[in-house]
Scaffold this motif. Structure first.
Motif, PDB file in Angstrom:
ATOM      1  N   VAL A  98      35.357 -12.810  65.597  1.00 22.69           N
ATOM      2  CA  VAL A  98      35.216 -12.175  66.908  1.00 22.69           C
ATOM      3  C   VAL A  98      34.101 -11.125  66.904  1.00 22.69           C
ATOM      4  O   VAL A  98      33.247 -11.091  67.792  1.00 22.69           O
ATOM      5  N   PHE A  99      34.085 -10.264  65.879  1.00 23.32           N
ATOM      6  CA  PHE A  99      33.174  -9.122  65.863  1.00 23.32           C
ATOM      7  C   PHE A  99      31.909  -9.344  65.034  1.00 23.32           C
ATOM      8  O   PHE A  99      31.053  -8.468  64.963  1.00 23.32           O
ATOM      9  N   GLY A 100      31.786 -10.503  64.387  1.00 27.79           N
ATOM     10  CA  GLY A 100      30.581 -10.788  63.606  1.00 27.79           C
ATOM     11  C   GLY A 100      30.585 -10.091  62.260  1.00 27.79           C
ATOM     12  O   GLY A 100      29.622  -9.390  61.920  1.00 27.79           O
ATOM     13  N   GLY A 101      31.624 -10.310  61.467  1.00 32.33           N
ATOM     14  CA  GLY A 101      31.776  -9.564  60.228  1.00 32.33           C
ATOM     15  C   GLY A 101      31.203 -10.195  58.983  1.00 32.33           C
ATOM     16  O   GLY A 101      30.993  -9.510  57.983  1.00 32.33           O
ATOM     17  N   TYR A 102      30.943 -11.485  59.013  1.00 31.87           N
ATOM     18  CA  TYR A 102      30.493 -12.152  57.797  1.00 31.87           C
ATOM     19  C   TYR A 102      29.060 -11.790  57.443  1.00 31.87           C
ATOM     20  O   TYR A 102      28.224 -11.528  58.311  1.00 31.87           O
ATOM     21  N   LEU A 103      28.781 -11.819  56.142  1.00 32.56           N
ATOM     22  CA  LEU A 103      27.435 -11.506  55.663  1.00 32.56           C
ATOM     23  C   LEU A 103      26.392 -12.417  56.293  1.00 32.56           C
ATOM     24  O   LEU A 103      25.283 -11.991  56.606  1.00 32.56           O
ATOM     25  N   TRP A 104      26.753 -13.670  56.481  1.00 34.53           N
ATOM     26  CA  TRP A 104      25.755 -14.635  56.945  1.00 34.53           C
ATOM     27  C   TRP A 104      25.372 -14.441  58.415  1.00 34.53           C
ATOM     28  O   TRP A 104      24.383 -14.996  58.869  1.00 34.53           O
ATOM     29  N   PHE A 105      26.108 -13.646  59.173  1.00 44.56           N
ATOM     30  CA  PHE A 105      25.692 -13.334  60.539  1.00 44.56           C
ATOM     31  C   PHE A 105      24.331 -12.618  60.548  1.00 44.56           C
ATOM     32  O   PHE A 105      23.585 -12.708  61.526  1.00 44.56           O
ATOM     33  N   ARG A 106      24.047 -11.908  59.459  1.00 43.81           N
ATOM     34  CA  ARG A 106      22.827 -11.103  59.404  1.00 43.81           C
ATOM     35  C   ARG A 106      21.808 -11.658  58.408  1.00 43.81           C
ATOM     36  O   ARG A 106      20.849 -10.981  58.056  1.00 43.81           O
ATOM     37  N   ASP A 107      22.010 -12.877  57.974  1.00 43.80           N
ATOM     38  CA  ASP A 107      21.130 -13.531  57.003  1.00 43.80           C
ATOM     39  C   ASP A 107      20.021 -14.273  57.758  1.00 43.80           C
ATOM     40  O   ASP A 107      20.300 -15.203  58.524  1.00 43.80           O
ATOM     41  N   PRO A 108      18.757 -13.903  57.574  1.00 49.33           N
ATOM     42  CA  PRO A 108      17.664 -14.567  58.301  1.00 49.33           C
ATOM     43  C   PRO A 108      17.635 -16.078  58.096  1.00 49.33           C
ATOM     44  O   PRO A 108      17.304 -16.825  59.022  1.00 49.33           O
ATOM     45  N   LEU A 109      17.977 -16.524  56.879  1.00 51.98           N
ATOM     46  CA  LEU A 109      17.984 -17.965  56.617  1.00 51.98           C
ATOM     47  C   LEU A 109      19.029 -18.651  57.492  1.00 51.98           C
ATOM     48  O   LEU A 109      18.774 -19.714  58.067  1.00 51.98           O
ATOM     49  N   VAL A 110      20.189 -18.049  57.600  1.00 55.52           N
ATOM     50  CA  VAL A 110      21.261 -18.611  58.424  1.00 55.52           C
ATOM     51  C   VAL A 110      20.879 -18.569  59.903  1.00 55.52           C
ATOM     52  O   VAL A 110      21.102 -19.529  60.655  1.00 55.52           O
ATOM     53  N   GLN A 111      20.300 -17.462  60.313  1.00 55.51           N
ATOM     54  CA  GLN A 111      19.950 -17.295  61.727  1.00 55.51           C
ATOM     55  C   GLN A 111      18.952 -18.356  62.205  1.00 55.51           C
ATOM     56  O   GLN A 111      18.947 -18.722  63.381  1.00 55.51           O
ATOM     57  N   GLN A 112      18.138 -18.852  61.300  1.00 60.12           N
ATOM     58  CA  GLN A 112      17.110 -19.830  61.680  1.00 60.12           C
ATOM     59  C   GLN A 112      17.541 -21.273  61.435  1.00 60.12           C
ATOM     60  O   GLN A 112      16.866 -22.199  61.890  1.00 60.12           O
ATOM     61  N   ALA A 113      18.643 -21.465  60.748  1.00 57.22           N
ATOM     62  CA  ALA A 113      19.034 -22.814  60.332  1.00 57.22           C
ATOM     63  C   ALA A 113      19.736 -23.566  61.463  1.00 57.22           C
ATOM     64  O   ALA A 113      20.553 -22.994  62.194  1.00 57.22           O
ATOM     65  N   ASP A 114      19.435 -24.838  61.587  1.00 59.22           N
ATOM     66  CA  ASP A 114      20.139 -25.704  62.528  1.00 59.22           C
ATOM     67  C   ASP A 114      21.297 -26.372  61.785  1.00 59.22           C
ATOM     68  O   ASP A 114      21.297 -27.582  61.509  1.00 59.22           O
ATOM     69  N   MET A 115      22.279 -25.539  61.449  1.00 61.31           N
ATOM     70  CA  MET A 115      23.436 -26.002  60.686  1.00 61.31           C
ATOM     71  C   MET A 115      24.573 -25.023  60.908  1.00 61.31           C
ATOM     72  O   MET A 115      24.357 -23.879  61.317  1.00 61.31           O
ATOM     73  N   PHE A 116      25.818 -25.449  60.644  1.00 60.50           N
ATOM     74  CA  PHE A 116      26.949 -24.542  60.736  1.00 60.50           C
ATOM     75  C   PHE A 116      26.688 -23.356  59.812  1.00 60.50           C
ATOM     76  O   PHE A 116      26.434 -23.543  58.614  1.00 60.50           O
ATOM     77  N   PRO A 117      26.725 -22.141  60.327  1.00 61.39           N
ATOM     78  CA  PRO A 117      26.241 -20.985  59.563  1.00 61.39           C
ATOM     79  C   PRO A 117      26.954 -20.750  58.243  1.00 61.39           C
ATOM     80  O   PRO A 117      26.313 -20.330  57.269  1.00 61.39           O
ATOM     81  N   TRP A 118      28.243 -21.022  58.167  1.00 64.61           N
ATOM     82  CA  TRP A 118      28.970 -20.777  56.917  1.00 64.61           C
ATOM     83  C   TRP A 118      28.617 -21.780  55.829  1.00 64.61           C
ATOM     84  O   TRP A 118      28.918 -21.558  54.660  1.00 64.61           O
ATOM     85  N   LEU A 119      27.945 -22.872  56.211  1.00 60.17           N
ATOM     86  CA  LEU A 119      27.594 -23.898  55.228  1.00 60.17           C
ATOM     87  C   LEU A 119      26.205 -23.721  54.641  1.00 60.17           C
ATOM     88  O   LEU A 119      25.874 -24.356  53.641  1.00 60.17           O
ATOM     89  N   VAL A 120      25.378 -22.878  55.250  1.00 60.36           N
ATOM     90  CA  VAL A 120      23.984 -22.750  54.807  1.00 60.36           C
ATOM     91  C   VAL A 120      23.922 -22.310  53.352  1.00 60.36           C
ATOM     92  O   VAL A 120      23.130 -22.829  52.556  1.00 60.36           O
ATOM     93  N   ARG A 121      24.735 -21.334  52.977  1.00 60.15           N
ATOM     94  CA  ARG A 121      24.755 -20.867  51.579  1.00 60.15           C
ATOM     95  C   ARG A 121      26.106 -21.141  50.905  1.00 60.15           C
ATOM     96  O   ARG A 121      26.456 -20.485  49.925  1.00 60.15           O
ATOM     97  N   TRP A 122      26.846 -22.085  51.431  1.00 60.54           N
ATOM     98  CA  TRP A 122      28.194 -22.351  50.920  1.00 60.54           C
ATOM     99  C   TRP A 122      28.193 -22.631  49.415  1.00 60.54           C
ATOM    100  O   TRP A 122      29.001 -22.067  48.661  1.00 60.54           O
ATOM    101  N   ALA A 123      27.309 -23.510  48.984  1.00 64.44           N
ATOM    102  CA  ALA A 123      27.306 -23.902  47.567  1.00 64.44           C
ATOM    103  C   ALA A 123      26.996 -22.722  46.650  1.00 64.44           C
ATOM    104  O   ALA A 123      27.487 -22.654  45.515  1.00 64.44           O
ATOM    105  N   GLU A 124      26.183 -21.773  47.129  1.00 66.30           N
ATOM    106  CA  GLU A 124      25.855 -20.599  46.310  1.00 66.30           C
ATOM    107  C   GLU A 124      27.096 -19.758  46.030  1.00 66.30           C
ATOM    108  O   GLU A 124      27.248 -19.203  44.944  1.00 66.30           O
ATOM    109  N   TYR A 125      27.979 -19.651  47.025  1.00 70.18           N
ATOM    110  CA  TYR A 125      29.158 -18.802  46.882  1.00 70.18           C
ATOM    111  C   TYR A 125      30.366 -19.546  46.317  1.00 70.18           C
ATOM    112  O   TYR A 125      31.114 -19.022  45.495  1.00 70.18           O
TER     113      TYR A 125
END
Length: 612
Positions: free
Chosen positions: A384-411
């Motif tokens: 609701v409030f935008g708490g995840y780290l990836w909300f503020r990740d430039p790579l995620v912000q530009q990706a045409d993909m579900f945001p939680w999956l952009v760096r999923w494998a890294e985590y």
């Protein structure tokens, strides 16, 4: 909170099918340990298991009402938090009530407004209504999908239930999992309507499904809409606080003991503090519970997503708000016990892939249930409030993909590696996710004059509130209800969701951090340490004996190379994993092994047919 099940057949007499109705109903026993009831007519059969929360003597189900045109019967699961106001409105319209339950309010609401009763409800709910005069079944689910509801079309009607297991108990339902089901399992996207089991559907959030001799019809009564936000910062913060106070006050209503889940993070601490203040008005003390793992707090090792241990913060909040607090400490023996994992898989009806997080949640909820029947959670505040780290990740912000999956494998690692090469090729997850993402963003409305950056953040927020939150709510509901514990989620109140969703990203982050609005709205309620604490997800065990127990279980599976799971699971991968000498100490390194063991255990429990 309860479990429901049922069967509608327009070509047979269901009064002769009591044994099957009983079997379907009894699969819901954990969801409703207090009472059991069934009702059958010629073409409709309904089953109910009750967890008594409101009006303990008067809320028995199935509940019926006689009308001049015929009988209307309901089985209901959930809570309508505005049932008191609705009851008064219905009384003013001439309705008479014989109980104090919210179930009767919903039933009478249907008699007054028909399917439009859904528009008037505030809460978490999933219910079925058989309208004999209209010869139709109505299935209704809450706006955010807090409560689950599934259905399975048959040649002459439908089967339905709170969980797939209720439907699978009927011989008409086939135990088949197709490619799309497995794609959902490994993709973590929770496509609306998909139900993992082939032929089965999930009632979409904010939707009504109607079944009649003419067929099955579905319509949406609520969806997340884009609207202009005109409030300034001070007004927005004040409105968030006002909503939170009202939401918690409503969700504290209960005729049985209730408590809060307290991690020491901002979300759960805010809920606990508000609840503590409101209960203090009547001289009550809030109870709070936290989860911890044996030796984890003293020997905590920070990682990329968990900078500190929860327990010290939870204790500080408990002292601050004067809660009656208790830590639930999970030991490695129970945590790694295959029998516990079996309880979780049975609760989920699928090998969901959350490993030790699922099992520790189950153990936490099971222990809390010894003390309370209702718990209030901080779940969904990050969405609701935008708490995840990836909300503020430039790579995620530009990706045409579900945001939680952009760096999923890294985590969290890549758990698709457990599959055979043939299975991975057949699933083609990359193409599936690409197409799924395109469909998910297609219906999002852009505000006129919205900047490109705000538009990107709106899409990220929308995806979290319509896809990712469903993954977490499903996990929460299944693991809690498997122990007979009702967990309420104030942050999923649709009024709050709508208001904050339409707040510009610049306002959501006005102090340069995540969840600015929530922090400001509760700043007077919490210690500074919690207000300034960095975001940390639900904890995971760091005990090396847990990882070793997984390896031993995997070795036992390898000793049975003829196991059917190896049609899907790579034997060679599992063999290499077990022989690997590096410790499996992190969530990322353990995730694939946990997934493999879940697949094998699920196969033993459900004997599925996998159709790729």
């Amino acid at each position: 909170m309860c479990g429901i099940a049922g069967w509608v057949s327009f070509d047979r007499d269901l009064r002769q099918e009591q044994a099957i109705l009983d079997a379907m109903t009894d699969t819901m026993a954990a969801r409703g340990p207090d009472e059991r009831g069934t009702w059958a007519d010629e073409h409709a059969a309904l089953g109910h298991r009750r967890l008594a929360i409101i009006d303990l003597p008067g809320g028995r189900q199935p509940m019926s009402a006689e009308t001049p045109r015929g009988k209307v019967v309901t089985v209901y699961s959930g809570e309508a938090y505005n049932f008191v106001e609705l009851r008064e409105e219905l009384r003013a319209r001439g309705h008479r009530f014989t109980t104090k339950s919210d179930t009767e309010v919903v039933l009478r609401g249907y008699l007054e407004w028909g399917e439009a009763v859904a528009d008037r409800l505030n809460g978490m709910y999933a219910f079925a209504i058989w309208d004999a005069a209209e010869r139709k079944l109505v299935l209704i689910r809450d706006r955010m999908g807090v409560k689950p509801l599934y259905y399975y079309p048959t040649p002459d009607g439908v089967l339905f239930g709170s969980e797939p297991k209720a439907i699978l108990a009927n011989p008409l339902a086939k135990h088949v999992v197709g490619a799309d089901g497995l794609r959902e399992l490994f993709a973590f996207v929770k496509t609306p309507g998909d139900a993992f089991w082939q032929g089965m559907r999930e009632v979409k959030t904010g939707s009504v499904v109607t079944v009649s001799p003419a067929g099955i019809r579905e319509h949406t009564y609520w969806r997340l809409r884009t609207q202009e936000h005109t409030d300034d910062q001070a007004t927005t913060v004040a409105r968030v606080r006002e909503l939170l106070e009202d939401i918690v006050r409503r969700q504290l209503i209960s005729d049985v003991p209730r408590c809060t889940l307290l991690s020491g993070g901002l979300d759960s601490s805010a809920m606990t503090a508000i609840a503590a203040g409101q209960l203090a008005e009547s001289g009550e003390v809030v109870r709070s519970f936290s989860v911890d793992f044996e030796g984890r707090t003293d020997g905590f090792v920070a990682d990329t997503i968990r900078p500190d241990a929860d327990t010290p913060f939870a204790h500080e909040v408990a002292r601050w708000v004067r809660s009656d607090h208790q830590d639930i400490v999970v030991d490695a023996a129970h945590h790694a016990d295959p029998a516990i994992r079996g309880h979780v898989l049975r609760a989920r009806d699928m090998p969901a892939g959350n490993g030790d997080i699922d099992t520790s949640l189950y153990l936490l909820f099971r222990e809390i249930r010894r003390h309370s029947t209702v718990a209030i959670s901080g779940e969904s505040a990050d969405e609701v409030f935008g708490g995840y780290l990836w909300f503020r990740d430039p790579l995620v912000q530009q990706a045409d993909m579900f945001p939680w999956l952009v760096r999923w494998a890294e985590y969290f690692g890549d758990d698709t590696q457990v599959l055979t090469p043939a299975a991975r090729k057949a699933l083609d997850l990359e193409a599936y996710l690409r197409d799924n993402y395109a469909g998910a963003v297609a219906g999002i409305e852009r505000l006129g004059g919205e900047s490109d950056f705000e538009w990107r953040q709106r899409k990220i927020s929308h995806l979290h509130l319509t896809r990712w939150v469903r993954v977490l709510l499903d996990r929460k509901d299944r693991t809690s209800m498997a122990t007979g514990l009702e967990v309420r989620v104030p942050f999923c109140d649709h009024r709050l969701v709508e208001y904050v969703y339409n707040t510009p990203w610049s306002l959501k982050t006005f102090d340069g951090r995540e969840k600015s609005l929530l922090r400001a709205a509760t700043a007077d309620l919490l210690p500074r340490s919690v207000l300034q604490r960095k975001k940390a997800p639900y904890p995971s065990t760091q005990d090396p004996t847990y990882a070793q127990a997984l390896r031993e279980e995997a070795r036992a599976l390898l000793a049975n190379p003829g196991h059917r799971v190896f049609d899907l699971l790579s034997y060679s991968w599992l063999k290499n994993c077990v022989s690997e000498q590096a410790p499996l100490a992190t969530l990322a390194s353990r995730a694939a092994l946990e997934r493999a063991l879940d697949l094998a255990l699920w196969w033993d429990m459900y004997s599925p047919e996998v159709a790729l």
